[in-house]
Design an enzyme around this catalytic site. Sequence first.
Site, PDB file in Angstrom:
ATOM      1  N   LYS A 120       0.843  -1.212   0.000  1.00  0.00           N
ATOM      2  CA  LYS A 120       0.000   0.000   0.000  1.00  0.00           C
ATOM      3  C   LYS A 120       0.876   1.261   0.000  1.00  0.00           C
ATOM      4  O   LYS A 120       0.564   2.247  -0.673  1.00  0.00           O
ATOM      5  CB  LYS A 120      -0.928  -0.025   1.206  1.00  0.00           C
ATOM      6  CG  LYS A 120      -1.986  -1.133   1.107  1.00  0.00           C
ATOM      7  CD  LYS A 120      -2.625  -1.416   2.454  1.00  0.00           C
ATOM      8  CE  LYS A 120      -3.754  -2.422   2.318  1.00  0.00           C
ATOM      9  NZ  LYS A 120      -4.234  -2.915   3.613  1.00  0.00           N
ATOM     10  N   GLY A 176     -12.153  -5.348   5.655  1.00  0.00           N
ATOM     11  CA  GLY A 176     -13.458  -5.960   5.894  1.00  0.00           C
ATOM     12  C   GLY A 176     -14.383  -5.738   4.708  1.00  0.00           C
ATOM     13  O   GLY A 176     -14.120  -4.931   3.815  1.00  0.00           O
TER      14      GLY A 176
HETATM   15  P1  NAP Z   1     -11.130 -14.000  -0.548  1.00  0.00           P
HETATM   16  O1  NAP Z   1     -12.194 -13.905   0.476  1.00  0.00           O
HETATM   17  O2  NAP Z   1     -10.081 -15.036  -0.399  1.00  0.00           O
HETATM   18  O3  NAP Z   1     -11.840 -14.154  -1.980  1.00  0.00           O
HETATM   19  C1  NAP Z   1     -11.147 -14.503  -3.145  1.00  0.00           C
HETATM   20  C2  NAP Z   1     -12.139 -14.966  -4.197  1.00  0.00           C
HETATM   21  O4  NAP Z   1     -11.431 -15.339  -5.374  1.00  0.00           O
HETATM   22  C3  NAP Z   1     -12.964 -16.194  -3.780  1.00  0.00           C
HETATM   23  O5  NAP Z   1     -14.273 -16.103  -4.263  1.00  0.00           O
HETATM   24  C4  NAP Z   1     -12.238 -17.365  -4.448  1.00  0.00           C
HETATM   25  O6  NAP Z   1     -13.127 -18.433  -4.787  1.00  0.00           O
HETATM   26  C5  NAP Z   1     -11.738 -16.695  -5.715  1.00  0.00           C
HETATM   27  N1  NAP Z   1     -10.520 -17.337  -6.182  1.00  0.00           N
HETATM   28  C6  NAP Z   1      -9.335 -17.419  -5.514  1.00  0.00           C
HETATM   29  N2  NAP Z   1      -8.452 -18.128  -6.231  1.00  0.00           N
HETATM   30  C7  NAP Z   1      -9.082 -18.508  -7.373  1.00  0.00           C
HETATM   31  C8  NAP Z   1      -8.703 -19.266  -8.498  1.00  0.00           C
HETATM   32  N3  NAP Z   1      -7.481 -19.809  -8.595  1.00  0.00           N
HETATM   33  N4  NAP Z   1      -9.604 -19.445  -9.485  1.00  0.00           N
HETATM   34  C9  NAP Z   1     -10.845 -18.899  -9.394  1.00  0.00           C
HETATM   35  N5  NAP Z   1     -11.250 -18.156  -8.348  1.00  0.00           N
HETATM   36  C10 NAP Z   1     -10.394 -17.969  -7.339  1.00  0.00           C
HETATM   37  O7  NAP Z   1     -10.344 -12.612  -0.664  1.00  0.00           O
HETATM   38  P2  NAP Z   1     -10.890 -11.159  -0.310  1.00  0.00           P
HETATM   39  O8  NAP Z   1     -10.612 -10.871   1.125  1.00  0.00           O
HETATM   40  O9  NAP Z   1     -12.242 -10.947  -0.834  1.00  0.00           O
HETATM   41  O10 NAP Z   1      -9.833 -10.269  -1.122  1.00  0.00           O
HETATM   42  C11 NAP Z   1      -9.916 -10.101  -2.515  1.00  0.00           C
HETATM   43  C12 NAP Z   1      -8.943  -9.022  -2.952  1.00  0.00           C
HETATM   44  O11 NAP Z   1      -9.267  -7.793  -2.295  1.00  0.00           O
HETATM   45  C13 NAP Z   1      -7.483  -9.291  -2.580  1.00  0.00           C
HETATM   46  O12 NAP Z   1      -6.655  -8.736  -3.574  1.00  0.00           O
HETATM   47  C14 NAP Z   1      -7.304  -8.536  -1.271  1.00  0.00           C
HETATM   48  O13 NAP Z   1      -5.967  -8.161  -1.039  1.00  0.00           O
HETATM   49  C15 NAP Z   1      -8.152  -7.314  -1.549  1.00  0.00           C
HETATM   50  N6  NAP Z   1      -8.675  -6.618  -0.375  1.00  0.00           N
HETATM   51  C16 NAP Z   1      -9.252  -7.312   0.629  1.00  0.00           C
HETATM   52  C17 NAP Z   1      -9.773  -6.618   1.698  1.00  0.00           C
HETATM   53  C18 NAP Z   1     -10.417  -7.317   2.863  1.00  0.00           C
HETATM   54  O14 NAP Z   1     -10.700  -6.660   3.862  1.00  0.00           O
HETATM   55  N7  NAP Z   1     -10.688  -8.613   2.791  1.00  0.00           N
HETATM   56  C19 NAP Z   1      -9.705  -5.215   1.735  1.00  0.00           C
HETATM   57  C20 NAP Z   1      -9.101  -4.524   0.664  1.00  0.00           C
HETATM   58  C21 NAP Z   1      -8.591  -5.245  -0.382  1.00  0.00           C
HETATM   59  P3  NAP Z   1     -13.829 -19.311  -3.639  1.00  0.00           P
HETATM   60  O15 NAP Z   1     -14.738 -18.376  -2.905  1.00  0.00           O
HETATM   61  O16 NAP Z   1     -14.595 -20.350  -4.373  1.00  0.00           O
HETATM   62  O17 NAP Z   1     -12.718 -19.845  -2.779  1.00  0.00           O
HETATM   63  N1  HSE Z   2      -5.590  -7.518   4.940  1.00  0.00           N
HETATM   64  C1  HSE Z   2      -5.790  -6.143   4.691  1.00  0.00           C
HETATM   65  C2  HSE Z   2      -5.782  -5.397   5.994  1.00  0.00           C
HETATM   66  C3  HSE Z   2      -7.093  -5.910   3.973  1.00  0.00           C
HETATM   67  O1  HSE Z   2      -5.912  -6.033   7.038  1.00  0.00           O
HETATM   68  O2  HSE Z   2      -5.640  -4.175   5.988  1.00  0.00           O
HETATM   69  C4  HSE Z   2      -7.306  -4.469   3.565  1.00  0.00           C
HETATM   70  O3  HSE Z   2      -6.419  -4.107   2.549  1.00  0.00           O
END
Ligand code: NAP
Ligand code: HSE
Length: 435
Positions: free
Chosen positions: A208, A307
């Site tokens: 970031k 989140g």
């Molecule tokens: P997540 O819950 O792990 O979701 C990832 C999704 O992608 C799931 O639906 C998964 O499928 C799918 N996926 C993963 N690998 C795959 C593959 N090889 N082929 C097809 N589909 C695949 O992750 P997330 O927390 O939503 O985060 C997603 C992105 O947003 C990441 O880049 C993360 O850094 C970013 N982000 C996250 C947050 C946060 O608070 N979580 C905040 C800001 C940014 P399944 O559901 O079937 O496993």
């Molecule tokens: N894992 C990251 C965090 C998600 O905890 O800040 C948001 O980018």
Amino acid sequence: MSNLSTINIGICGLGTVGQGVWKHLERSRADLESRLGVTLNLARASVRDPKKKRAVRIPAAKLTTDPLVIATDPSIHIVCELIGGTTLAREVTLAALKLGKTVVSANKALLCKHGPELFAAARKHGGHFFFEASVAGGIPIIKSLREGLVANRFKLIYGILNGTCNYILTRMDREGLSYPAILAEAKALGYAEADESLDVEGWDTAHKASILAYLAHGTWVPVEKMLVEGITQLTQADLQFARDNGYAVKLLAVITRDFDTGEVFVRVHPTLVPLTKVLANVNEVYNGISVTGDVVGETVYIGRGAGQDPTASAVISDIVDAIILLNRGNTPLPEPVETRAPLTPLEKIHGSYYLRMDVKDEPGVLAKIASALASHGVSIASVLQRPSDRPAAATLILTTHSSHEKAIRATLAHLRKLSSVLGDPLLLRIADFAG
Ligand code: NAP
Ligand code: HSE
């Protein structure tokens, strides 16, 4: 510019963030449609495991296990890459950009590793790349730096950029809980990365920080060139010392620029922040960023940094900007012109430090430690001795007057070699850069 009456949106990745985007787009659909004058069609979504139970209901016909099908579907106008990682996510993003599509991403690791390639592909093929959700969750920091603060040059940007780490540190401090127990909670709450070591070892914050440094200074600082330290070595002793001495421990990203030399320095480390600073009081999953511009002065941004809901808020803001772009040709201000700014040499980095180490509890040990620091020109500001969990040992906590980074690193190496020092000493920074 086109005049589309229906906008087809494809969501690649339906995990924490993807489901949030789906849920909140459905919830705010009527309002957004009337304000934008279009019909929003959540056309398709991709997952890895179609059998997984999800909180949002999606017709089976809209689901695929191949995100490239969405990225290359000619009827899809906006592709949201919410998969994570840097391999498949890169393929999907490039495939969509090469077809001149608009991509919305929350993927800071991808942007940090492949940013120049993605922007170049967007420029070459007439596509666009939006990434508000990649830094600080729901805080519109990308838009603020890119648009609201465009008149400024930035001498100092520092902030809490990882919600998971701030959540862990807050709970450890308030409730005396252990770090692994709270990490499990942060994962269950959807805050942590799929690979949580990215959070707790500081790399997510570094990704970031790299994006912010690029937006502020037009230069990509690779994470390998940063100083990156995480929170895994912190114990209750550190948090208690901080509390007793008017500090809070925060994992900070610090981006500095010297306008005389052009040098940029980016670092990530746990930091003792004086409680008088706003950021010391930013707790739980909240992120906080202080941006000092030469025109505006200091501005501070606070909001939930991880989140489902805050991240969906940022992704939807990008989707809306993408629709305005598609239908009204309202292009956002381009990214800064890329330059290669010199990095500040380590010799120029200095500050005050906190050192905690376990030592043999016997005569003369304190003198040996003091002499080790003195031999590297590091001056002690305070010393505290506490009982240690180790037998026949004591915990020493020292703070230093302003010293050079090189000198403190040499001191650490020296301390590690002393037979009276048990285990690995911990080094923290004291936030004197923040005034
Ligand atoms: P997540 O819950 O792990 O979701 C990832 C999704 O992608 C799931 O639906 C998964 O499928 C799918 N996926 C993963 N690998 C795959 C593959 N090889 N082929 C097809 N589909 C695949 O992750 P997330 O927390 O939503 O985060 C997603 C992105 O947003 C990441 O880049 C993360 O850094 C970013 N982000 C996250 C947050 C946060 O608070 N979580 C905040 C800001 C940014 P399944 O559901 O079937 O496993
Ligand atoms: N894992 C990251 C965090 C998600 O905890 O800040 C948001 O980018």
